[in-house]
Write an enzyme that holds these catalytic residues in place. Structure first.
Site, PDB file in Angstrom:
ATOM      1  N   LYS A 124      44.488  27.847  21.429  1.00 27.94           N
ATOM      2  CA  LYS A 124      44.998  27.099  22.590  1.00 27.94           C
ATOM      3  C   LYS A 124      44.160  27.515  23.787  1.00 27.94           C
ATOM      4  O   LYS A 124      43.616  28.622  23.819  1.00 27.94           O
ATOM      5  CB  LYS A 124      46.467  27.460  22.862  1.00 27.94           C
ATOM      6  CG  LYS A 124      47.215  26.365  23.569  1.00 27.94           C
ATOM      7  CD  LYS A 124      47.705  25.328  22.584  1.00 27.94           C
ATOM      8  CE  LYS A 124      48.262  24.110  23.258  1.00 27.94           C
ATOM      9  NZ  LYS A 124      48.967  23.245  22.284  1.00 27.94           N
ATOM     10  N   ASP A 164      46.675  18.525  25.678  1.00 29.93           N
ATOM     11  CA  ASP A 164      48.034  19.071  25.707  1.00 29.93           C
ATOM     12  C   ASP A 164      48.571  18.635  27.073  1.00 29.93           C
ATOM     13  O   ASP A 164      48.043  17.680  27.659  1.00 29.93           O
ATOM     14  CB  ASP A 164      48.013  20.605  25.539  1.00 29.93           C
ATOM     15  CG  ASP A 164      49.398  21.196  25.274  1.00 29.93           C
ATOM     16  OD1 ASP A 164      49.859  21.133  24.129  1.00 29.93           O
ATOM     17  OD2 ASP A 164      50.036  21.695  26.215  1.00 29.93           O
ATOM     18  N   PHE A 237      57.772  11.990  30.300  1.00 28.22           N
ATOM     19  CA  PHE A 237      57.323  10.590  30.268  1.00 28.22           C
ATOM     20  C   PHE A 237      55.816  10.548  30.018  1.00 28.22           C
ATOM     21  O   PHE A 237      55.137   9.582  30.332  1.00 28.22           O
ATOM     22  CB  PHE A 237      57.682   9.870  31.578  1.00 28.22           C
ATOM     23  CG  PHE A 237      57.125  10.551  32.805  1.00 28.22           C
ATOM     24  CD1 PHE A 237      55.899  10.165  33.329  1.00 28.22           C
ATOM     25  CD2 PHE A 237      57.817  11.578  33.419  1.00 28.22           C
ATOM     26  CE1 PHE A 237      55.375  10.809  34.434  1.00 28.22           C
ATOM     27  CE2 PHE A 237      57.308  12.223  34.534  1.00 28.22           C
ATOM     28  CZ  PHE A 237      56.074  11.840  35.039  1.00 28.22           C
TER      29      PHE A 237
HETATM   30  O1  2IT Z   1      50.488  21.344  20.619  1.00 26.46           O
HETATM   31  C1  2IT Z   1      49.711  20.666  19.926  1.00 26.46           C
HETATM   32  O2  2IT Z   1      49.795  20.622  18.705  1.00 26.46           O
HETATM   33  C2  2IT Z   1      48.689  19.902  20.619  1.00 26.46           C
HETATM   34  N1  2IT Z   1      48.626  19.945  21.835  1.00 26.46           N
HETATM   35  C3  2IT Z   1      47.674  19.102  19.852  1.00 26.46           C
HETATM   36  C4  2IT Z   1      46.552  19.966  19.409  1.00 26.46           C
HETATM   37  C5  2IT Z   1      45.420  19.242  18.732  1.00 26.46           C
HETATM   38  O3  2IT Z   1      44.434  19.928  18.422  1.00 26.46           O
HETATM   39  O4  2IT Z   1      45.489  18.033  18.512  1.00 26.46           O
END
Ligand code: 2IT
Length: 446
Positions: A124, A164, A237
């Site tokens: 992340k 994200d 949203f």
């Molecule tokens: O929390 C998640 O799974 C995402 N933000 C998507 C991550 C991704 O690599 O598509």
């Protein structure tokens, strides 16, 4: 292993990292019993290793705003675990981003990605940059400055970021543009969530919400309930809430609430397709408010300062942010007769809320299972990129259906209680953990 002892050590070391400790605690509590049936895990110190990220990149991001002022933010990439594949996970741009938040998200991502059936490790990243109120030009300059530092840490076979909270198709475009300029590599597989004309997968924008509703349908059907005809309250949203609202409506449910930081829009007759489309307009405005929906449409009442959980509904779908549904919210929902909550946001419910739902015996499923369709479709985008092809929407949707069904089966396998009901929290945590732990064991002490 004793979960309590490991938690005590982590609390001493990372006492201020509340979200990270919360996420680790939930997993350790779920897996303790199964773990202790595997002495080989204990010998290889799997649990001590799995709770620490492989590495964290931290960098300064300096950019110039529209008034000519120099702005400085912090950027991060947490590469959490690569035992089952290259690092994979989104980027979050939000003013509250800290290493703790990204460590919790990277940790969750590791197990979620394992559940998808695809070979992806967990990661992340993001920044404390606040997109609210920023112009498109400012967003672009920030994304470019962010990639100036990140590009060297990522690659189609190393680490593949995506969106994200605060990072959608627009931001992925700016990030990708800068990546190709800096790296002089034109492999579209370096990011997912791209535009459909330049390597993006059809259905990736919808996938998190669609997958969440496919999973919810499995949960309901197993319990002898129906999605069609039910009322649903959704928080948020943005992209995820939008996909969830679309699919819930298409499957015959009524979405009677959507919310933002400013309050909740109550729509007793259910969202129309025009209202669902309008969610995208609200998101793109960068104002982070949902109130304008009530000004634009008949039949929508805006209640300032209230959460979606104040609206009487059958099913609650948190689609916004971690810990957005607390113990008091859970009590309010239960008092109003809610009989199912599927977390679509990552760790959307506090431990108190989960306990309240489980004690009341209502259906509850955790984010890492419910929302895994998003990253799974990112995995499908990587496959298409590697093969230099593009699948039709129908093909992606079929694969997404299959993956969500597989995740549901894995949760049932590891989470079934003696009375036949399913503890989806335990099921998802054990299923994800077993896969990653087994891979780490087979790859030796590294
Ligand atoms: O929390 C998640 O799974 C995402 N933000 C998507 C991550 C991704 O690599 O598509």
């Amino acid at each position: 292993m004793k979960a309590a002892e490991i938690m005590a050590r982590l609390e001493q070391k990372y006492g201020h990292e509340k979200e990270y400790l919360q996420a680790v605690h939930e997993v350790l509590e779920s897996i303790e019993e199964v773990y202790n049936q595997h002495p080989e895990f204990e010998k290889a110190k799997i649990v001590e290793r799995i709770v620490e990220p492989d590495r964290i990149f931290t960098f300064r991001v300096t950019w110039v705003d529209d008034n000519g002022n120099v702005q400085t933010n912090l950027g991060y990439r947490v590469q959490f675990n690569s035992a089952i594949g290259p690092y994979k996970g989104g980027l979050r741009f939000h003013k509250a981003v800290t290493p703790s938040m990204l460590k919790f998200l990277g940790f969750e991502q590791t197990f979620k990605n394992a559940l998808t059936t695809l070979p992806m490790g967990g990661a992340k990243g993001g920044s404390d940059f606040d997109p609210v109120g920023k112009s498109d030009a400012e967003i672009m300059r920030f994304c470019q400055a962010f990639m100036l530092e990140l590009w060297n840490c990522i690659g189609p076979e190393q680490d593949v970021p995506a969106g994200d909270v605060g990072v959608g198709g627009r931001e992925i475009g700016y990030l990708y543009g800068m990546y190709t300029k800096l790296a002089r590599r034109y492999n579209v597989g370096v990011l997912t969530g791209k535009g459909a004309n330049w390597g993006g997968s059809i259905l990736r924008p919808e996938a998190t919400g669609y997958g969440a509703l496919y999973f919810t349908e499995h949960v309901l059907n197993r319990a002898g309930k129906q999605l069609a005809g039910s009322t649903i309250a959704i928080s948020g949203f943005g992209n995820v809430a939008w996909g969830a609202a679309q699919k819930a409506t298409a499957l015959g449910a009524k979405v009677i609430a959507v919310s933002g930081p400013d309050g909740v829009c109550h729509v007793p007759a259910g969202l129309t397709n025009e209202m669902i489309d309008y969610m995208l307009v609200l998101r793109a405005s960068n104002n982070n408010v949902v109130a304008p929906m009530a000004e634009k449409f008949e039949g929508v009442t805006f209640i300032p300062g209230k959460k979606a959980w104040s609206i009487k509904c059958d099913i609650a779908l948190p689609c916004a942010f971690q810990n957005e549904l607390n113990g008091d919210d859970a009590k309010e929902l239960l008092a109003n007769g809610t009989w199912c909550c599927c977390e679509v946001s990552n760790m959307g419910c506090t431990p108190e809320a989960i306990k309240a739902f489980q004690d009341a015996g209502i259906l509850f499923a955790p984010g890492k299972a419910v929302n895994a369709g998003g990253v799974a479709t990112s995995g499908l985008e990587m496959t298409q990129n590697a093969m230099h092809i593009s699948w039709a929407g129908k093909e992606v949707d079929e694969k997404l259906h299959f993956i969500m069904e597989s995740i549901h089966e894995a949760c049932v396998k590891y989470g079934q209680r003696p009375d036949g009901t399913v503890d989806y929290v335990k099921g998802a945590n054990i299923a994800g953990f077993m896969k990653v732990a087994q891979a780490m064991l087979e790859q030796g002490t590294i």
